[in-house]
Write a protein that holds these residues in place. Sequence first.
Motif, PDB file in Angstrom:
ATOM      1  N   CYS A  11       0.819  -1.219   0.000  1.00  0.00           N
ATOM      2  CA  CYS A  11       0.000   0.000   0.000  1.00  0.00           C
ATOM      3  C   CYS A  11       0.850   1.265   0.000  1.00  0.00           C
ATOM      4  CB  CYS A  11      -0.926   0.020   1.217  1.00  0.00           C
ATOM      5  SG  CYS A  11      -2.141  -1.326   1.242  1.00  0.00           S
ATOM      6  N   ALA A  12       2.171   1.128  -0.087  1.00  0.00           N
ATOM      7  CA  ALA A  12       3.028   2.312  -0.034  1.00  0.00           C
ATOM      8  C   ALA A  12       2.850   3.202  -1.256  1.00  0.00           C
ATOM      9  CB  ALA A  12       4.494   1.895   0.098  1.00  0.00           C
ATOM     10  N   SER A  13       2.458   2.620  -2.384  1.00  0.00           N
ATOM     11  CA  SER A  13       2.244   3.408  -3.599  1.00  0.00           C
ATOM     12  C   SER A  13       0.768   3.551  -3.944  1.00  0.00           C
ATOM     13  CB  SER A  13       2.984   2.757  -4.769  1.00  0.00           C
ATOM     14  OG  SER A  13       2.530   1.429  -4.971  1.00  0.00           O
ATOM     15  N   ALA A  14      -0.114   3.222  -3.002  1.00  0.00           N
ATOM     16  CA  ALA A  14      -1.552   3.306  -3.257  1.00  0.00           C
ATOM     17  C   ALA A  14      -2.023   4.756  -3.216  1.00  0.00           C
ATOM     18  CB  ALA A  14      -2.318   2.474  -2.236  1.00  0.00           C
ATOM     19  N   VAL A  32      -2.555  -2.145  10.003  1.00  0.00           N
ATOM     20  CA  VAL A  32      -3.240  -1.689   8.791  1.00  0.00           C
ATOM     21  C   VAL A  32      -3.354  -2.864   7.832  1.00  0.00           C
ATOM     22  CG1 VAL A  32      -3.218  -0.066   6.874  1.00  0.00           C
ATOM     23  CG2 VAL A  32      -2.371   0.644   9.128  1.00  0.00           C
ATOM     24  N   LEU A  33      -4.565  -3.133   7.361  1.00  0.00           N
ATOM     25  CA  LEU A  33      -4.819  -4.257   6.464  1.00  0.00           C
ATOM     26  C   LEU A  33      -5.051  -3.812   5.024  1.00  0.00           C
ATOM     27  CD1 LEU A  33      -7.210  -6.335   8.746  1.00  0.00           C
ATOM     28  CD2 LEU A  33      -4.773  -6.711   8.364  1.00  0.00           C
ATOM     29  N   ALA A  34      -5.673  -2.664   4.816  1.00  0.00           N
ATOM     30  CA  ALA A  34      -5.992  -2.213   3.459  1.00  0.00           C
ATOM     31  C   ALA A  34      -6.226  -0.711   3.475  1.00  0.00           C
ATOM     32  CB  ALA A  34      -7.218  -2.943   2.917  1.00  0.00           C
ATOM     33  N   VAL A  35      -6.301  -0.150   2.275  1.00  0.00           N
ATOM     34  CA  VAL A  35      -6.597   1.274   2.094  1.00  0.00           C
ATOM     35  C   VAL A  35      -7.848   1.387   1.234  1.00  0.00           C
ATOM     36  CG1 VAL A  35      -5.789   3.452   1.122  1.00  0.00           C
ATOM     37  CG2 VAL A  35      -4.172   1.935   2.296  1.00  0.00           C
ATOM     38  N   VAL A  36      -8.848   2.129   1.723  1.00  0.00           N
ATOM     39  CA  VAL A  36     -10.091   2.363   0.988  1.00  0.00           C
ATOM     40  C   VAL A  36      -9.927   3.643   0.168  1.00  0.00           C
ATOM     41  CG1 VAL A  36     -12.560   2.773   1.172  1.00  0.00           C
ATOM     42  CG2 VAL A  36     -11.442   1.213   2.767  1.00  0.00           C
ATOM     43  N   HIS A  37     -10.168   3.568  -1.134  1.00  0.00           N
ATOM     44  CA  HIS A  37      -9.932   4.689  -2.035  1.00  0.00           C
ATOM     45  C   HIS A  37     -11.233   5.446  -2.325  1.00  0.00           C
ATOM     46  CE1 HIS A  37      -5.890   3.258  -2.618  1.00  0.00           C
ATOM     47  NE2 HIS A  37      -6.329   2.080  -3.042  1.00  0.00           N
ATOM     48  N   PHE A  38     -11.033   6.661  -2.794  1.00  0.00           N
ATOM     49  CA  PHE A  38     -12.163   7.486  -3.225  1.00  0.00           C
ATOM     50  C   PHE A  38     -12.589   7.061  -4.626  1.00  0.00           C
ATOM     51  CE2 PHE A  38      -9.684  10.114  -0.273  1.00  0.00           C
ATOM     52  CZ  PHE A  38     -10.658  10.437   0.647  1.00  0.00           C
ATOM     53  N   PRO A  39     -13.840   7.259  -5.007  1.00  0.00           N
ATOM     54  CA  PRO A  39     -14.928   7.747  -4.152  1.00  0.00           C
ATOM     55  C   PRO A  39     -15.561   6.600  -3.370  1.00  0.00           C
ATOM     56  CG  PRO A  39     -15.719   7.475  -6.372  1.00  0.00           C
ATOM     57  CD  PRO A  39     -14.262   7.105  -6.410  1.00  0.00           C
ATOM     58  N   PHE A  40     -16.123   6.911  -2.231  1.00  0.00           N
ATOM     59  CA  PHE A  40     -16.812   5.914  -1.415  1.00  0.00           C
ATOM     60  C   PHE A  40     -17.906   6.607  -0.623  1.00  0.00           C
ATOM     61  CE2 PHE A  40     -13.219   7.443   1.087  1.00  0.00           C
ATOM     62  CZ  PHE A  40     -13.839   7.835   2.264  1.00  0.00           C
ATOM     63  N   ILE A  41     -18.853   5.795  -0.187  1.00  0.00           N
ATOM     64  CA  ILE A  41     -19.935   6.267   0.677  1.00  0.00           C
ATOM     65  C   ILE A  41     -19.671   5.703   2.067  1.00  0.00           C
ATOM     66  CG2 ILE A  41     -22.423   6.250   1.062  1.00  0.00           C
ATOM     67  CD1 ILE A  41     -22.807   5.860  -1.913  1.00  0.00           C
ATOM     68  N   PRO A  42     -19.641   6.541   3.099  1.00  0.00           N
ATOM     69  CA  PRO A  42     -19.279   6.058   4.443  1.00  0.00           C
ATOM     70  C   PRO A  42     -20.130   4.893   4.919  1.00  0.00           C
ATOM     71  CG  PRO A  42     -19.245   8.446   4.386  1.00  0.00           C
ATOM     72  CD  PRO A  42     -19.791   8.018   3.077  1.00  0.00           C
ATOM     73  N   ILE A  43     -21.429   4.892   4.605  1.00  0.00           N
ATOM     74  CA  ILE A  43     -22.285   3.809   5.078  1.00  0.00           C
ATOM     75  C   ILE A  43     -21.902   2.481   4.423  1.00  0.00           C
ATOM     76  CG2 ILE A  43     -24.045   4.246   3.345  1.00  0.00           C
ATOM     77  CD1 ILE A  43     -24.535   3.080   7.009  1.00  0.00           C
ATOM     78  N   LEU A 188     -10.532  -1.255  -2.730  1.00  0.00           N
ATOM     79  CA  LEU A 188      -9.502  -1.429  -1.712  1.00  0.00           C
ATOM     80  C   LEU A 188      -8.150  -1.657  -2.368  1.00  0.00           C
ATOM     81  CD1 LEU A 188     -11.371  -3.929   0.651  1.00  0.00           C
ATOM     82  CD2 LEU A 188     -11.148  -1.466   0.953  1.00  0.00           C
ATOM     83  N   SER A 189      -7.097  -1.397  -1.578  1.00  0.00           N
ATOM     84  CA  SER A 189      -5.721  -1.721  -1.960  1.00  0.00           C
ATOM     85  C   SER A 189      -5.135  -2.625  -0.892  1.00  0.00           C
ATOM     86  CB  SER A 189      -4.860  -0.465  -2.096  1.00  0.00           C
ATOM     87  OG  SER A 189      -5.114   0.193  -3.316  1.00  0.00           O
ATOM     88  N   HIS A 190      -4.726  -3.820  -1.301  1.00  0.00           N
ATOM     89  CA  HIS A 190      -4.068  -4.789  -0.422  1.00  0.00           C
ATOM     90  C   HIS A 190      -3.195  -5.661  -1.300  1.00  0.00           C
ATOM     91  CE1 HIS A 190      -7.222  -7.472  -1.890  1.00  0.00           C
ATOM     92  NE2 HIS A 190      -8.109  -6.569  -1.494  1.00  0.00           N
TER      93      HIS A 190
END
Length: 537
Positions: A11-14, A32-43, A188-190
Amino acid sequence: MVLKAFFPTCCASADSGLLVGRWVPEQSSAVVLAVVHFPFIPIQVKELLAQVQQASRVGVAVLGTWCHRRQESEESLGHFLEGLGAIFSHEPWLQLCRERGSKFWSCKATHRQVPASLGAPGQDQVMLIFYDQRKVLLSQLHPPAALPDHQAGDATASAGGLAAVFDTVARSEVLFRSDQFDEGPVRLSHWQSEGVEASILVELAKQASGPICLLLACLLSLISAASTSRVFKLWPLSFIWSKLSTCEQLRHRLGQLTLIFSTQKAENPAQLMRKANMLVSVFLDVALGLALLSWLHGKDRIGQLADALVPVADHVAEELQHLLQWLMGAPAGLKMNRALDQVLGRFFLYHIHLWISYIHLMSPFIERILWHLGLSACLGLTVALSILSDIIALLTFHIYCFYVYGARLYCMKICGLSSLWRLFRGKKWNVLRQRVDSCSYDLDQLFIGTLLFTILVFLLPTTALYYLVFTLLRLLVVTVQGLIHLLVDLVNSLPLYSLGLRLCRPYRLAAGVKFRVLEHEAGRPLRLLMQGALLGP
């Protein structure tokens, strides 16, 4: 307070987004397991985390924000990410940022619910630890028994924190099943975000392995039940079953196949590694056996071996006859008892004559016997080597008989001399009390004892020489059989799968972890790289 943040290297280059992982309060660590990217809805993000928590039983949550500044237009993104802490409330709130065009990182951990009137610091120092998710997941350093008691001291607590990291990554496989090709609402990024590792052949093998293993397990159980029946416990069959190396190897191979095709799932990584080593060992054994089988049946090599067997047996018998004739004379200038020497020599020469007659009687059937025995190589090279060991034992059976005769005669003379020596000293062996007691002998007993002792002493060198020669011959045969058995044991017990992992994927055999310093500068967070540590040099 110093917080430890375990960050995946994938995830260093995510792109920028939210940090998803698990908070370990006992160790003040964030995994840290993953990175959630935009766009997203919080719910939708919260629904995804709830599904992961229900499936993995891991307290997955949004730990903070990740900002990767690649362009100048993204510098304003950091202010937007700071406002997400109000939607995804977590204490502490991590803020990781990678500077544009630089190798330096900035890490902050803020506490929003700490009142400023208490005078407590609003930020904590963060130690950034990078780890490879794939290697951590496959290193098998997360057994439940490895999680120690947190009340056992600082060292135990530290080990427990690392075990918690491995356990978190291992139990979060549900989160890693989504990749960039999924049409889900959250991106996600993993370590598998570029594509889930899979193979059609592997999946088909997994689907077919269950019924095949069940069928083979039933067949092997029937064979095992037949081998333990009362018929094989009768005297001739039980004696043969216990003496032949081929029967022992077949019994060992049956146990290997029973364990390999067992429907019971391995309870721990050690049992799984054992089954994998055994499976690879059996495959290699069968492959070598098939290669030997093709070599034997090519260019009529079995016929050549059968034609060479009788001349070799004749040559060995001729050499033994020369050896016995040498012993019947004056071997190495020693003066032997001529009468006993001639009796023993003719006795053993007669046995050699019987053995050669038996070999010539079996010579028309040797090629057919070797052809059928060669087919056993399809069961594996170890079975063929075990049959070779049994063939050597049968072909040298006369040498074994010579050794037994010589050993028994030598033992009888030694026991007789020891008993007569006690007679000279006025002693005897008490059988009931298992000790030497005093005893009085009359004149006739002493005279006969002296006469027998003298005879046995003068006959002992002749007997000892025959015993020594046949012991050396027997030792030579046992050495050859021992080398064959050593090769069989090597093929049976060589951990080929573990050796392959050690060469190709050493992280699968990690016995612990080690840390390498990546950055240690004043005013910058300490960055470490967690790697697997192998056993041995």
